[in-house]
Design an enzyme around this catalytic site. Sequence first.
Site, mmCIF file in Angstrom:
data_model
loop_
_atom_site.group_PDB
_atom_site.id
_atom_site.type_symbol
_atom_site.label_atom_id
_atom_site.label_comp_id
_atom_site.label_asym_id
_atom_site.label_seq_id
_atom_site.Cartn_x
_atom_site.Cartn_y
_atom_site.Cartn_z
ATOM 1 N N CYS A 266 24.554 -16.276 -33.936
ATOM 2 C CA CYS A 266 25.750 -16.976 -34.834
ATOM 3 C C CYS A 266 25.005 -16.702 -35.568
ATOM 4 O O CYS A 266 24.354 -16.912 -36.930
ATOM 5 C CB CYS A 266 25.200 -18.197 -35.246
ATOM 6 S SG CYS A 266 25.046 -19.004 -32.458
ATOM 7 N N ALA A 268 26.581 -15.795 -39.283
ATOM 8 C CA ALA A 268 26.710 -15.483 -40.700
ATOM 9 C C ALA A 268 26.013 -17.081 -41.308
ATOM 10 O O ALA A 268 25.969 -17.837 -40.187
ATOM 11 C CB ALA A 268 28.320 -15.745 -40.847
ATOM 12 N N PRO A 269 26.092 -16.803 -42.878
ATOM 13 C CA PRO A 269 26.388 -16.158 -43.836
ATOM 14 C C PRO A 269 25.887 -14.292 -44.153
ATOM 15 O O PRO A 269 25.685 -13.941 -44.378
ATOM 16 C CB PRO A 269 26.499 -16.371 -45.157
ATOM 17 C CG PRO A 269 25.558 -17.597 -44.484
ATOM 18 C CD PRO A 269 26.000 -17.912 -43.709
ATOM 19 N N GLY A 271 22.145 -14.978 -43.478
ATOM 20 C CA GLY A 271 20.906 -15.240 -44.811
ATOM 21 C C GLY A 271 19.568 -14.815 -43.397
ATOM 22 O O GLY A 271 18.324 -14.218 -44.370
ATOM 23 N N LYS A 272 19.211 -15.380 -42.861
ATOM 24 C CA LYS A 272 18.408 -15.258 -41.780
ATOM 25 C C LYS A 272 18.551 -13.726 -40.708
ATOM 26 O O LYS A 272 17.382 -13.007 -40.498
ATOM 27 C CB LYS A 272 18.627 -16.275 -40.146
ATOM 28 C CG LYS A 272 18.413 -17.651 -41.443
ATOM 29 C CD LYS A 272 18.568 -18.775 -39.458
ATOM 30 C CE LYS A 272 18.381 -19.758 -40.663
ATOM 31 N NZ LYS A 272 19.669 -20.254 -41.036
ATOM 32 N N ASP A 289 30.203 -12.743 -35.150
ATOM 33 C CA ASP A 289 29.997 -13.980 -35.892
ATOM 34 C C ASP A 289 31.560 -13.435 -35.091
ATOM 35 O O ASP A 289 32.023 -13.048 -34.828
ATOM 36 C CB ASP A 289 30.219 -13.897 -37.024
ATOM 37 C CG ASP A 289 30.763 -15.697 -37.522
ATOM 38 O OD1 ASP A 289 29.536 -16.411 -37.660
ATOM 39 O OD2 ASP A 289 31.784 -16.205 -38.475
ATOM 40 N N ASP A 317 32.691 -14.368 -29.752
ATOM 41 C CA ASP A 317 32.307 -15.419 -29.231
ATOM 42 C C ASP A 317 30.535 -15.605 -28.767
ATOM 43 O O ASP A 317 30.616 -14.767 -27.820
ATOM 44 C CB ASP A 317 33.083 -16.564 -28.986
ATOM 45 C CG ASP A 317 32.333 -17.761 -28.349
ATOM 46 O OD1 ASP A 317 30.872 -17.912 -28.343
ATOM 47 O OD2 ASP A 317 33.406 -18.770 -28.010
ATOM 48 N N ASP A 336 20.764 -19.367 -34.326
ATOM 49 C CA ASP A 336 20.556 -20.276 -35.174
ATOM 50 C C ASP A 336 22.409 -20.913 -34.693
ATOM 51 O O ASP A 336 23.168 -20.495 -35.562
ATOM 52 C CB ASP A 336 20.258 -19.714 -36.240
ATOM 53 C CG ASP A 336 20.977 -20.602 -37.785
ATOM 54 O OD1 ASP A 336 19.698 -21.579 -37.331
ATOM 55 O OD2 ASP A 336 21.207 -20.731 -38.377
ATOM 56 N N CYS A 389 20.232 -26.614 -38.502
ATOM 57 C CA CYS A 389 20.815 -27.141 -39.688
ATOM 58 C C CYS A 389 20.738 -29.432 -39.504
ATOM 59 O O CYS A 389 21.298 -29.501 -40.135
ATOM 60 C CB CYS A 389 20.774 -26.969 -40.419
ATOM 61 S SG CYS A 389 22.434 -26.615 -40.189
#
Length: 449
Positions: A266, A268-269, A271-272, A289, A317, A336, A389
């Site tokens: 998963c 986007a965007p 960073g990880k 994504d 997906d 994530d 998050c």
Amino acid sequence: MVWVKNLKWVIILESKQQLARSGALTVLTDIFDKGAYSNIALNHYLKNHSLSQQDKALLTELVYGSLSRKITLEWYLAHYIEDRNRLETWVYYLLMLSLYQILYLDKIPEHAIVNDAVTIAKKRHQGAAKLVNAVLRQFLRQEIPDVKAIKRKNKRYSVEYSLPVWLVKKIIDEFGEDRAVAIFKSLLIRSKASIRVVNPAELEKVKRMTGSEKSVLSPVGLVKAAGHFSDSDLFKEGKITIQDESSQLVAPTLELQEDDSVLDACSAPGGKAVHLASYLKSGRLTALDLYDHKLKLIEDNARRLGVSDKIKTQKLDARKVHEQFAPDTFDKILVDAPCSGIGLIRRKPDIKYNKAGQDLLSLQKIQLEILDSVCQTIKKGGIITYSTCTIFKEENQMVLKQFLDGHPNFEQVKLHHKQEDIVVDGCLVITPEQYLTDGFFISQIKRIS
């Protein structure tokens, strides 16, 4: 003559502030009436209007401040407006952002706030100006209503900290009242500016160049009370990237080897994904994504940080991973997961108004479906990091437990951190009041047979 010059300066200053207030009204209207995301609506406006740095800062403060305090401001306005539905929405939002300035911004004269609000109203509708003037002057003349007088506890906390009642109750139930109140208070503290230094060897150098402090959570993180790192040469050159301290803890948990085959399910965007890719040499990362424009964000991130050759994006997906990839494909996987995002409220305050308690169980179902799919593609001995998050057990510990109960060929891997207060039952559980970061959850599982 000096007095006249100073007067002219004040008039010019107030005129510029009026531009910021008018812009804030436009952005708030987009958020409240059109469902725009706060960060996207604000960035779009700033990009398309020529404003000084000072005006941009004020406009940003007005948008996020009014949004963060929305429930509180509505409660105050209810004492002066009998039926808000009889007002045009922009009039109500103008009153709201004006009240925010009066109550929370000490450096702006009250007469300037009222005068600019009236001027803005006149430009849109002459009749509205009289009402705006009357309400604001009445508020200034009378004693401010006392939030502490609200008898029902959850309602009082809701108004005082601008949180929906359901969310107040949920946080109290999960963390106890004392810790819940600490969380409530922390969500109204402005977010720090946080960056990850791409090359750890340059941490001290970047720290000096940016006037930052070392993160107490991330060994490659730097923080400042405020800053626009995205405008810096360091950002443009790919030497730093903007990432919250808690988010920076995810990639290291996978303990990547240089030749690993990695899935970011998963992504986007991105960073990880770019953090994960920084550990690879001959290894490769597949970033997934659902949407083309989000895949482009990953690719842009990878290009700026110089890891495009290590990342392949794919539109898919995450619940369908097992249909597209063979068993034993990946050494490491990051999930994530899509979640309620409650841990991001400080940075994205509109989240708290767009969620409902029943969302959590529907999200839990999706999270488990993703884990069930990706686990079929991990090699024996491979590990999966599951992160969110958010701060609620339904999306965190309960997902981990349900997965392990249904998959006896996996076991939990206990995580550790030097800050022992974020380690709970072998998971990293960070709530917003602890280090004034995003709320975050990180756990790990391993395929054993």
